[in-house]
Every structure is written in structure tokens, then in C-alpha cells.
Design a protein around this motif. Structure first.
Motif, PDB file in Angstrom:
ATOM      1  N   GLN A   1       0.847  -1.198   0.000  1.00 37.07           N
ATOM      2  CA  GLN A   1       0.000   0.000   0.000  1.00 37.07           C
ATOM      3  C   GLN A   1       0.877   1.241   0.000  1.00 37.07           C
ATOM      4  OE1 GLN A   1      -3.107  -0.099   2.910  1.00 37.07           O
ATOM      5  NE2 GLN A   1      -3.857   1.969   2.450  1.00 37.07           N
TER       6      GLN A   1
ATOM      7  N   ASN B   1      -3.043   6.290  -0.922  1.00 38.95           N
ATOM      8  CA  ASN B   1      -4.406   5.804  -1.139  1.00 38.95           C
ATOM      9  C   ASN B   1      -4.469   4.741  -2.239  1.00 38.95           C
ATOM     10  OD1 ASN B   1      -5.527   7.560   0.815  1.00 38.95           O
ATOM     11  ND2 ASN B   1      -5.544   9.233  -0.689  1.00 38.95           N
TER      12      ASN B   1
ATOM     13  N   ASP C   1     -11.455  -2.545   1.860  1.00 39.83           N
ATOM     14  CA  ASP C   1     -12.588  -2.403   2.781  1.00 39.83           C
ATOM     15  C   ASP C   1     -13.861  -3.065   2.283  1.00 39.83           C
ATOM     16  OD1 ASP C   1     -10.975  -0.785   4.425  1.00 39.83           O
ATOM     17  OD2 ASP C   1     -11.461   0.986   3.212  1.00 39.83           O
ATOM     18  N   ILE C   2     -13.809  -3.687   1.117  1.00 41.58           N
ATOM     19  CA  ILE C   2     -15.048  -4.215   0.533  1.00 41.58           C
ATOM     20  C   ILE C   2     -15.161  -5.722   0.718  1.00 41.58           C
ATOM     21  CG2 ILE C   2     -15.077  -2.416  -1.222  1.00 41.58           C
ATOM     22  CD1 ILE C   2     -14.147  -4.604  -3.220  1.00 41.58           C
TER      23      ILE C   2
ATOM     24  N   SER D   1      -9.221   1.581  -1.213  1.00 40.69           N
ATOM     25  CA  SER D   1     -10.547   1.287  -0.668  1.00 40.69           C
ATOM     26  C   SER D   1     -10.978  -0.143  -0.976  1.00 40.69           C
ATOM     27  CB  SER D   1     -11.587   2.264  -1.229  1.00 40.69           C
ATOM     28  OG  SER D   1     -11.692   2.140  -2.641  1.00 40.69           O
TER      29      SER D   1
ATOM     30  N   SER E   1      -7.407   1.313  -6.121  1.00 43.72           N
ATOM     31  CA  SER E   1      -7.752   2.171  -4.997  1.00 43.72           C
ATOM     32  C   SER E   1      -7.614   1.366  -3.707  1.00 43.72           C
ATOM     33  CB  SER E   1      -9.187   2.683  -5.136  1.00 43.72           C
ATOM     34  OG  SER E   1      -9.631   3.272  -3.938  1.00 43.72           O
TER      35      SER E   1
ATOM     36  N   PHE F   1     -12.415   0.195  -9.245  1.00 41.54           N
ATOM     37  CA  PHE F   1     -11.290   0.062  -8.317  1.00 41.54           C
ATOM     38  C   PHE F   1      -9.941   0.073  -9.042  1.00 41.54           C
ATOM     39  CE2 PHE F   1     -14.874  -1.670  -5.937  1.00 41.54           C
ATOM     40  CZ  PHE F   1     -14.708  -1.053  -4.713  1.00 41.54           C
TER      41      PHE F   1
END
Length: 335
Positions: free
Chosen positions: A116, A119, A198-199, A195, A193, A159
Motif C-alpha cells: 500500500q 491511497n 474495505d469491501i 478502498s 484504490s 477500483f
């Protein structure tokens, strides 16, 4: 040197048979080939043996970007891995762990570096050692596998922020999936991404994919020579490229390095058309899925590549008689 699962050697031999290369041609490449082990044993083989076969197939076929065409011919195998990930991974981190573990134990000639950065979640593909002339072939084939796998488990392509590929790579898979990319003098790099961590994974079609994979593998095991020598190979190639919907004319014709006109003409010489071959695949798969699962019409329509359920129902009504497939087909997950 690293080890490679023997099943990857089998995939190579299956692919080359479909594009018209046989074992005798391989043995003629050099004098040292007489001791080459063509057995399809289970377990692991020396990477040196695998790379020797890959190198010789690349030489004989004289196919530019051999890795790309090999990778896209394995789309249906990607379905097995997607189903496995969806069954065993609760989130994206676990999915990546499964992918890294798979490569480490099944295809150890490549490395997948995941980290990572701000972001972004970065996925970099590289060779674990010097693969010589086979390096670009291996990386391009595995890159296409990974892209298909990520596309299959993520809810949507939003994504994907950017994908960087070497100028020598063919970007067709990225273009077909509408994934943004650019050419850079670096190893294949996928930027997602952050993010995505988190899915929940897209499990909507996980059961459907397993059902479809079983049916497609059953069809691949069948003898299609009654269609004609070339038409039989085209049908096998089309089946191999299903992911899960059948491929289009351009996609399959490119595997045989023909223009659409020449490709269609060669099929016509054997009394067939590409549309008829794809229609037969859909008919056989429709019969299999309706007999062997409790899938809804919407699911079957999705799997067979119909834009609407009504289009599938129209096709089903047009088919006079369902073609039976064996219900109890065993399939093994990717080693």
C-alpha cells in the motif's frame, strides 16, 4: 531452479494442439529433444523443463506475443481460480494472499509484490529469477491471468485506477475490460484504490461460475473432429476462451492469426460458420446448466453472454432439442 506445477505443462500442450502444433514438430526443433518428458504427471516439475517446452513452442509457432495468446486461451481456467477465491476469501486481502500462495507453490518462476502506498494498493508482477528469452512470455501470460482474476472477484472496474504495462505487451484484454492503462518501461504494475481493502468480494456469481466451469470443461473433453479439422480446433479454442461468456469472432480469429474474412472462409470450407459454433456451445451449455443446477434464467443468460433474459429465452425456443452432457463431471481446482 524453481518448480512449476505439471498442469501448466499440460495447458501448454493443449494450447499448441489447438493451434495446430503436435509433439512430433516439437521433437524436430533440436537433437537434444529426444529425452524431453512429455508426460502429464501430477505434482511439480523442474521449471527448466517447462521453460524448455515454452521456448520451443514459441520458436515453432513464431507467434508474436506468444504469452498474450497463451494467457487468453486459458480464460476458462481462470474461472476455476475465481470460484476458488470467492469460496475461500472473505475480503480482498485474503484473495491476494490466495493468489500469492498459488503462484509461490504452482508457478514459482514469478513474484507478486503487493503493498500500500498512500491511497493506492500496488500490485507488481516480476520474475523470481532470470527466465532468459521466456521472461516476457511468462509475464504477459500471467499478467492476463491476474487481470481476469481481479476483474472476476471485484464488484466493478472502478477500483482499477491505472495499469502500467511494458510497450511490448498487447493491451487488448485491458481494452476489452475498459481498464485504463499506459505503456511504461517497467514490469506489469496494477494500481488499485486502497478502498478495495474495505469491501466484501463479489460473490454474486460465484456459484454460477462453478457450474459454468464444470460444463465448459466437460465440453473441452469431448471430441469435436466431426465438425472438421479446423472447425474442431476453433470450437476448442472458443471453449478455452470463455470467461464465462463465449468469446467474439475477432477474439478467436486473432488466435489463429487470420483476418475475419479468411477465418470465416476456412470454416465455410468445412460447412460451418463461427456463429453456428458459438450457438452450439450456448445450446450445449444451456442444456447442461438447466439439468445440473438450480440456476435462474437471469443467471444462465449472464453466463452465456446474453444482454437480456428475453434474448436467451428466444434462443432456447429456437433450439429444437437439448443436447445432453454428462452431469457428473469432476473438475479439479488449479493446483
Amino acid at each position: 531452479m524453481a518448480k512449476v506445477a505439471a498442469v501448466h505443462q499440460q495447458y501448454l500442450l493443449e494450447y499448441t494442439e489447438v493451434i495446430g502444433i503436435n509433439k512430433e514438430q516439437l521433437l524436430k526443433v533440436s537433437n537434444e529433444d529426444n529425452d524431453y518428458n512429455f508426460s502429464l504427471e501430477k505434482g511439480l516439475i523442474d521449471a527448466e523443463q517447462y521453460l524448455l517446452l515454452l521456448s520451443k513452442l514459441n520458436t515453432i509457432s513464431n507467434i508474436p506475443n506468444f504469452g498474450y495468446f497463451l494467457g487468453t486461451s486459458l480464460n476458462v481456467r481462470t474461472l476455476g481460480f475465481i470460484a476458488h477465491v470467492q469460496k475461500h476469501a472473505k475480503d480482498f486481502s485474503q484473495a491476494i494472499d490466495i493468489l500469492q500462495n498459488y503462484l509461490e507453490h504452482s508457478y514459482a518462476i514469478v513474484d507478486l509484490d503487493v503493498y500500500q502506498e498512500s491511497n493506492h494498493l500496488i500490485i507488481k508482477l516480476g520474475a523470481s529469477e532470470d527466465l532468459g528469452a521466456c521472461q516476457n512470455i511468462v509475464l504477459e501470460a500471467i499478467f492476463n491471468f491476474i487481470i481476469r482474476e481481479l476483474k472476476g472477484i471485484l464488484p466493478d472496474i472502478s477500483f482499477f485506477e491505472k495499469v502500467y504495462i511494458p510497450p511490448s505487451f498487447i493491451p487488448s484484454t485491458l481494452e476489452q475490460l475498459n481498464i485504463p492503462y499506459s505503456f511504461e518501461e517497467i514490469n506489469p504494475t496494477i494500481v488499485l484504490s486502497a478502498s478495495v481493502l474495505d469491501i466484501n468480494l463479489n460473490k454474486k456469481h460465484s456459484v454460477d461460475i462453478t457450474s459454468a466451469l464444470t460444463g465448459y470443461l466437460a465440453l473441452l473433453e469431448k471430441n469435436h473432429s466431426h465438425l472438421g479439422e479446423f472447425s474442431g480446433r476453433v470450437k476448442k479454442m472458443a471453449l478455452s476462451m470463455c470467461c464465462p461468456e463465449p468469446p467474439n469472432l475477432d477474439y478467436v480469429a486473432s488466435q489463429f492469426f487470420m483476418t475475419k474474412r479468411s477465418f470465416q472462409r476456412k470454416l465455410a470450407n468445412e460447412g460451418n460458420t463461427f456463429r453456428e459454433i458459438i450457438d452450439a456451445i450456448r445450446q450445449e451449455m444451456s442444456s447442461f446448466l438447466e439439468m445440473s443446477s438450480d440456476l435462474k434464467i437471469n443467471d444462465i443468460s449472464y453466463l452465456l453472454g446474453y444482454s437480456e433474459s428475453s434474448a436467451y429465452l428466444h434462443a432456447r425456443n429456437r433450439w429444437n432439442q437439448p443436447i445432453e452432457l454428462t452431469k457428473n463431471v469432476e473438475y479439479s481446482e488449479l493446483a
